[in-house]
Design an enzyme around this catalytic site. Sequence first.
Site, PDB file in Angstrom:
ATOM      1  N   CYS A 153       0.868  -1.339  -0.219  1.00 43.89           N
ATOM      2  CA  CYS A 153      -0.039  -0.177  -0.051  1.00 43.89           C
ATOM      3  C   CYS A 153       0.703   1.364   0.020  1.00 43.89           C
ATOM      4  O   CYS A 153       0.253   2.370  -0.237  1.00 43.89           O
ATOM      5  CB  CYS A 153      -0.841  -0.019   1.076  1.00 43.89           C
ATOM      6  SG  CYS A 153      -2.274  -1.266   1.276  1.00 43.89           S
ATOM      7  N   HIS A 163      -9.167   3.637  -1.473  1.00 46.37           N
ATOM      8  CA  HIS A 163      -7.780   3.127  -1.447  1.00 46.37           C
ATOM      9  C   HIS A 163      -7.174   2.319  -2.590  1.00 46.37           C
ATOM     10  O   HIS A 163      -7.158   0.948  -2.572  1.00 46.37           O
ATOM     11  CB  HIS A 163      -7.641   2.422   0.083  1.00 46.37           C
ATOM     12  CG  HIS A 163      -6.273   1.875   0.209  1.00 46.37           C
ATOM     13  ND1 HIS A 163      -5.166   2.268  -0.169  1.00 46.37           N
ATOM     14  CD2 HIS A 163      -5.917   0.850   1.043  1.00 46.37           C
ATOM     15  CE1 HIS A 163      -4.058   1.772   0.354  1.00 46.37           C
ATOM     16  NE2 HIS A 163      -4.502   0.815   1.050  1.00 46.37           N
ATOM     17  N   CYS A 211       0.368   2.128   6.205  1.00 48.34           N
ATOM     18  CA  CYS A 211       0.581   0.636   6.716  1.00 48.34           C
ATOM     19  C   CYS A 211       0.838  -0.179   5.305  1.00 48.34           C
ATOM     20  O   CYS A 211       0.258   0.489   4.358  1.00 48.34           O
ATOM     21  CB  CYS A 211      -0.415   0.177   7.404  1.00 48.34           C
ATOM     22  SG  CYS A 211      -2.204   0.264   6.572  1.00 48.34           S
TER      23      CYS A 211
END
Length: 381
Positions: free
Chosen positions: A89, A337, A367
């Site tokens: 990510c 996201h 994260c």
Amino acid sequence: MRDAVIVEAVRTPVGRRNGVLSGVHPADLSAHVLRALVARAGVDPAHVDDVIWGCVGQIGDQAFNIARTAALSAGWPEAVPGVTVDRQCGSSQQAIHFAAAGVIAGHYDLVVAGGVESMSRVPMGSSFAGGFPLGSDYRARYGDTMPNQGEGAEIMAERWDLSRQRLDEYSLASHEKAAAAQDTGRFDAEIAPVTLPDGTVVSADEGVRRGGTLEGLAGLKPAFRPAGRVTAGNSSQISDGAAAVLVTTSETAAALGLTPLVRVHTAVLAGDAPMPMLTAPIPATLKALKKAGLSIGDIGAFECSEAFACLPLAWLAETGADEKALNVNGGAIALGHPLGGSGARLATTLIHHMRAEGVRYGLQTMCEGGGQANATIYELV
């Protein structure tokens, strides 16, 4: 001494899974951001030394080094190279770190950093759909269970004693802040609207929900445990989108007539346990502050990944940051996201907020799968 400054930052709107941007190839979505970036900066793309592009699902439409494909698709000179980065990510935030290090070292004079993910076209987990991908030595150390972010979120909620209601309250606030940002035009400067083949212009993030209530969120079923606290409502949205920043040195910016927006003040990494996976932004933030010689109170704006509501809430508890300065325009729970593009999306939103509000220092952290995190501190120029 050479430094690293960002002279432009831009993103697409973020689309929902199978939503308005699902018909756009991720290379084309990337090309759109690249064109918008240099157009806004007034830079000839021939001056770009490299395109460093984050992408997690490097398979299917996102295979074959999408960074290079994006630059060619943007119509840029064939002499402009590209490289694709995977730090899960945090991929496009890592791209910014690589770009900053490259210009400081003198390897680059002008470089693009960013990323993309079309989770509609390349579903999450596609690259290891054939089974357990981590090998026998990993299995001997950690067991046969593939790390799972949803289960990690449940573990975090328990560890920090975060109730289902508290998670839902945070999530509702994320949507409310994002809706307010849309209504007041706070995203307008950072978004490059996308024109679809049928002429439809997409100019706003698709995932923002208005009029939500705690009662409505309370009615959602737990997503990972039968009696769990984590639901689709207090988790980030699966999304499509791209974002990019243009990185150079103060000296090169002056030579090209570019105006620096922020300086990349500090860039660090941290690792933590691969499960619960989501905790590394805490040590990454503390490491960044220590390296920068700053305190948490010196930071005027924060962007902390909203992969799940438990993450920023635990991060707040451990860092002592001011919640009013956190994700002030909403986060991934409301905006979405798009994995490989999220780090650059956070950076773009943070940088524009810092400029608009005169915030001297801003910090972003993300994260990442495998139990890692990037943390970056920007300084207003």
